[in-house]
Every structure is written in structure tokens, then in C-alpha cells.
Design a protein around this motif. Sequence first.
Motif, PDB file in Angstrom:
ATOM      1  N   SER A  28       0.838  -1.200   0.000  1.00 44.39           N
ATOM      2  CA  SER A  28       0.000   0.000   0.000  1.00 44.39           C
ATOM      3  C   SER A  28       0.870   1.245   0.000  1.00 44.39           C
ATOM      4  CB  SER A  28      -0.901  -0.007   1.239  1.00 44.39           C
ATOM      5  OG  SER A  28      -0.126   0.201   2.392  1.00 44.39           O
ATOM      6  N   PRO A  29       0.255   2.428  -0.149  1.00 40.94           N
ATOM      7  CA  PRO A  29       1.034   3.656  -0.171  1.00 40.94           C
ATOM      8  C   PRO A  29       1.758   3.955   1.138  1.00 40.94           C
ATOM      9  CG  PRO A  29      -1.247   4.059  -0.835  1.00 40.94           C
ATOM     10  CD  PRO A  29      -1.140   2.640  -0.438  1.00 40.94           C
ATOM     11  N   GLY A  30       1.635   3.104   2.133  1.00 34.70           N
ATOM     12  CA  GLY A  30       2.422   3.286   3.339  1.00 34.70           C
ATOM     13  C   GLY A  30       1.630   3.754   4.530  1.00 34.70           C
ATOM     14  N   GLY A  31       2.286   4.604   5.297  1.00 30.22           N
ATOM     15  CA  GLY A  31       1.743   5.057   6.561  1.00 30.22           C
ATOM     16  C   GLY A  31       0.382   5.722   6.475  1.00 30.22           C
ATOM     17  N   GLU A  32       0.148   6.462   5.411  1.00 25.97           N
ATOM     18  CA  GLU A  32      -1.147   7.148   5.282  1.00 25.97           C
ATOM     19  C   GLU A  32      -2.303   6.155   5.215  1.00 25.97           C
ATOM     20  OE1 GLU A  32       1.242   7.667   2.675  1.00 25.97           O
ATOM     21  OE2 GLU A  32       2.217   9.246   3.836  1.00 25.97           O
ATOM     22  N   ASP A  88      -2.717   4.593   8.718  1.00 27.55           N
ATOM     23  CA  ASP A  88      -3.342   5.572   9.621  1.00 27.55           C
ATOM     24  C   ASP A  88      -4.826   5.742   9.330  1.00 27.55           C
ATOM     25  OD1 ASP A  88      -1.182   6.175  11.289  1.00 27.55           O
ATOM     26  OD2 ASP A  88      -0.426   7.712   9.918  1.00 27.55           O
ATOM     27  N   ARG A 100      -1.385  -5.320   9.705  1.00 26.90           N
ATOM     28  CA  ARG A 100      -0.507  -4.183   9.961  1.00 26.90           C
ATOM     29  C   ARG A 100      -1.297  -3.117  10.688  1.00 26.90           C
ATOM     30  NH1 ARG A 100       3.008  -2.654   4.827  1.00 26.90           N
ATOM     31  NH2 ARG A 100       1.258  -1.277   4.545  1.00 26.90           N
ATOM     32  N   TYR A 137       4.816   1.996  13.336  1.00 23.30           N
ATOM     33  CA  TYR A 137       3.957   1.066  12.614  1.00 23.30           C
ATOM     34  C   TYR A 137       4.442  -0.352  12.906  1.00 23.30           C
ATOM     35  CZ  TYR A 137       2.432   5.210  10.154  1.00 23.30           C
ATOM     36  OH  TYR A 137       1.927   6.448   9.860  1.00 23.30           O
ATOM     37  N   SER A 191       3.702  -4.808  12.238  1.00 22.38           N
ATOM     38  CA  SER A 191       3.011  -5.940  11.617  1.00 22.38           C
ATOM     39  C   SER A 191       2.807  -6.983  12.700  1.00 22.38           C
ATOM     40  CB  SER A 191       3.825  -6.524  10.460  1.00 22.38           C
ATOM     41  OG  SER A 191       5.001  -7.150  10.955  1.00 22.38           O
ATOM     42  N   ILE A 224       8.606  -0.306   8.646  1.00 22.93           N
ATOM     43  CA  ILE A 224       8.642   0.989   7.970  1.00 22.93           C
ATOM     44  C   ILE A 224       7.767   0.837   6.749  1.00 22.93           C
ATOM     45  CG2 ILE A 224      10.062   2.695   6.780  1.00 22.93           C
ATOM     46  CD1 ILE A 224      12.404   1.698   8.565  1.00 22.93           C
ATOM     47  N   PRO A 225       6.563   1.473   6.777  1.00 22.90           N
ATOM     48  CA  PRO A 225       5.625   1.261   5.661  1.00 22.90           C
ATOM     49  C   PRO A 225       6.097   1.908   4.365  1.00 22.90           C
ATOM     50  CG  PRO A 225       4.713   2.823   7.230  1.00 22.90           C
ATOM     51  CD  PRO A 225       6.037   2.358   7.778  1.00 22.90           C
TER      52      PRO A 225
END
Length: 185
Positions: free
Chosen positions: A28-32, A35, A81, A93, A95, A184-185
Amino acid sequence: MTAFSRRRFLAAASAPLALAACGNGVGSPGGEMIDARVDAAIAFMEDTLPETRDLRARSAGMLMMPLMTEAGLGIGGAFGRGALRVDGVTVDYYSATAASVGLQIGAQQYAHALFFMTPAALSNFRQSPGWVAGADLEYAASSNARAFTTDTTSLTTPVVAVIFGQAGLLAGATIEGQKYNRIIP
């Protein structure tokens, strides 16, 4: 063991783990994205179990795993996650992974929150290279869709777990024995 039976065994053994990774934001695009899922899970949890607001307010921090996917056919696995929040702010973040062997068949998805009720419990979690849920974990029980109970013992327990939003067909949902690793996403 013949080549055919080895292939069949490997396919049966790896299928639950492959299913466990589905729909959890991998790639996925990560932390966003994490969140946003955490925000939605907190809103859902507090709407369906309003008593968790008090639990969250009393905790030193909360790890929200908004989507855990678990599957098993003899051999099972789970993956998800999420984010660790301290004072309402994401600080890391994580898992979560688990494996199991036994009499099981099916798949399910659920969310869970770990409330760290003491600063020491939160510190131990954050400093460990891979924290495994176990003896210092207390479950807060939901007896029906709208009733939630904690007692004074669970409020003094280092870590309180709340499982909610279950969907699917697999007997039970437990987080004992799951391993949490910082990512680290």
C-alpha cells in the motif's frame, strides 16, 4: 513421499499463509493508508463498544491492528498491519503475524487493539525487537455486540486486548502467541 503428494502438501501448507496476506495493505502507499484504517477502526470500536473510550483514555498507549486476516486448514496463519498511538499520535507502525497447527478450517478477519495500561508495558513493547503476546495480556470481554466488560483487575493488567469486528468462519480469534514487529511502511 512422491512428487505429487509433496506438491499437494506444499500447496495445502502455503495456502493459509498466502490467504493471510490478502487485503492487509501489503504494497500500500504506506503510513497514510495504515493511519486511515486505524482511524476508521478506532471510530468503529468506540461506536460499537463505547466503554473502550475510557480504556483508551487510561492507557499509556494503544496498538490498533485494524485488519487481521486469519486462515487455516490444519496449518493456519494470520497477518495484519497497524499503528502504535501514544497520546493520539502515531509513533510507530507494526506488523502482526501468527502461525498455528491443529484442528482448524476456514478464514476470518477481525480487528484488535492492545491497550498498554502502564508506561513500563509500553516501554517494554517499544524496546523489544519482536514482542510476543503472552502472559501479561488480559482480554476484555464482549458478551454481545453492544456489551463490553472490564474490571479493576484488567485496568491494572499491563496489557489489555480487545478483539472486535469479526467476520468469517473460523472457530475463535485469539492474539496470544502473535508476534509484533516494527515496520517501515
